[in-house]
Design an enzyme around this catalytic site. Structure first.
Site, mmCIF file in Angstrom:
data_model
loop_
_atom_site.group_PDB
_atom_site.id
_atom_site.type_symbol
_atom_site.label_atom_id
_atom_site.label_comp_id
_atom_site.label_asym_id
_atom_site.label_seq_id
_atom_site.Cartn_x
_atom_site.Cartn_y
_atom_site.Cartn_z
ATOM 1 N N HIS A 242 20.973 -44.759 -5.808
ATOM 2 C CA HIS A 242 19.465 -45.140 -5.312
ATOM 3 C C HIS A 242 18.913 -46.530 -6.281
ATOM 4 O O HIS A 242 18.725 -47.357 -5.780
ATOM 5 C CB HIS A 242 18.632 -44.027 -5.737
ATOM 6 C CG HIS A 242 18.891 -42.483 -5.351
ATOM 7 N ND1 HIS A 242 18.475 -42.488 -3.745
ATOM 8 C CD2 HIS A 242 19.273 -41.514 -5.766
ATOM 9 C CE1 HIS A 242 19.048 -41.165 -3.466
ATOM 10 N NE2 HIS A 242 19.311 -40.485 -4.648
HETATM 11 C C1 BDR Z 1 15.360 -40.879 -7.323
HETATM 12 O O1 BDR Z 1 15.075 -39.749 -8.593
HETATM 13 C C2 BDR Z 1 16.055 -39.727 -9.573
HETATM 14 O O2 BDR Z 1 16.798 -38.621 -9.671
HETATM 15 C C3 BDR Z 1 17.101 -40.842 -9.317
HETATM 16 O O3 BDR Z 1 17.243 -41.554 -10.460
HETATM 17 C C4 BDR Z 1 16.094 -41.785 -8.354
HETATM 18 O O4 BDR Z 1 15.360 -42.687 -8.949
HETATM 19 C C5 BDR Z 1 15.901 -40.441 -6.377
HETATM 20 O O5 BDR Z 1 15.186 -39.537 -5.504
#
Ligand code: BDR
Ligand code: CA
Length: 312
Positions: A242
């Site tokens: 992400h």
């Molecule tokens: C987001 O949530 C976190 O767990 C990850 O680092 C990312 O920023 C994804 O939903």
């Protein structure tokens, strides 16, 4: 001239890769500071992890600040089930030796935006938006000075990952997210709709490992750890990476496409709390407030990531 950025983060293995990508890209990006927020794990761990990552990259001169330790008005929800107990589970790294700054992250954000020329500082939130919203609440004069807010958060077609309706970063502090989306600052969003098109694969992880560098090995091992949860959940070959999408966008915006639309955050219904209601189809007259990304050239994204991580 590299673009000045502040990375606001809750590391997190994918946050770690994002920070490494930024530190490996000095031609395009100048990291003014890394501000930690409570999210994936509590603040004492996220600020520690942020220092571990800067140290791993050999960038101990980058100041790291601790910010808000809880959401504006809800209790903190964390994601140890994804990221492990430390938030950076996987390979073990030594305790950081670089110091945490005394200044509060929110004060650093306010001061930096006031001191630097208006329109030259980009905020890169990779976690809940608590630090950013608190800075905007305390010092509304800084909002007009922000060049862009490029954030990872939200979802529309993919709906939710932490609840059926909400993405983790927005869900953890929906009130902060609402404030930021209504602030009038320029916003570019990397939602799950986009990050779920940037999946790690065995081959992509292998190319990190094949670098034969300490950083390459760490990125491969972090990715292996972080993947297991999403692979099982979605039945996919790999997991979405992400947060590096935020940094990749700043380096290669041509890899991304999206729409400038209205995005509102649900803050009243417990059932859909933190949902990002994105008017992708333009069915309301609500004014556009964010560029909501929908597509990434995944091959180009991983090629960039691999090239840059190999530099460290
Ligand atoms: C987001 O949530 C976190 O767990 C990850 O680092 C990312 O920023 C994804 O939903
Ligand atoms: Ca994150």
């Amino acid at each position: 001239m590299p673009r000045d950025i502040i990375i606001d983060t809750d590391p997190g293995q994918d946050d770690a890769v994002a920070i490494l990508l930024a530190l490996a890209s000095p031609e395009e990006l100048n990291v003014l500071g890394v501000t930690a927020v409570a999210g994936n794990v509590p603040l004492p761990l996220t600020q520690r992890n942020a220092r571990i990552i800067c140290e791993l990259a050999g960038h101990t001169h980058v100041p790291v600040f601790a910010g808000c330790d809880r959401p504006l008005s809800r209790r903190l929800v964390t994601a140890e089930h994804v990221h492990g107990k430390t938030g950076l589970d996987g390979p073990q790294l030594p305790d950081p030796t670089m110091a945490l700054q005394d200044q509060h992250a929110v004060d650093f954000i306010i001061e930096t935006l006031r001191e630097r020329p208006s329109g030259t500082v980009t905020l890169c939130p990779l976690g809940p938006l608590t630090n950013i919203a608190t800075a905007f609440q305390r010092a509304p004069d800084i909002i007009a000075r922000v060049q862009d807010i490029v954030l990872m958060g939200g979802a529309y077609f993919e709906v939710g990952n932490i609840t059926p309706a909400a993405e983790f970063n927005i869900y953890v502090d929906p009130h902060a997210a609402e404030n930021v989306f209504r602030s009038g600052a320029p916003i570019t969003v990397m939602p799950l709709d986009l990050t779920h098109k940037a999946l790690t694969t065995a081959g992509r992880v292998a190319s990190f490992r094949a670098m034969g560098t300490h950083v390459g090995t760490m990125v491969a091992e972090w990715t292996d750890f972080f993947e297991r949860f999403d692979k099982e959940k979605y039945g996919s070959e790999g997991a979405p990476l992400h947060d590096p999408c935020v940094i990749a966008y700043l380096i290669r915006p041509d890899l991304f496409t999206g729409r400038f639309i209205n995005v509102e955050v649900e803050t009243t219904s417990e059932l859909t709390m933190g949902m990002t209601v994105a008017d992708w189809w333009g069915v309301t007259n609500r004014p556009a407030n964010a560029t909501f990304m929908g597509h990434v050239d995944a091959a180009g994204f991983f090629a960039l990531l691999t090239e840059r991580i190999a530099r460290l």
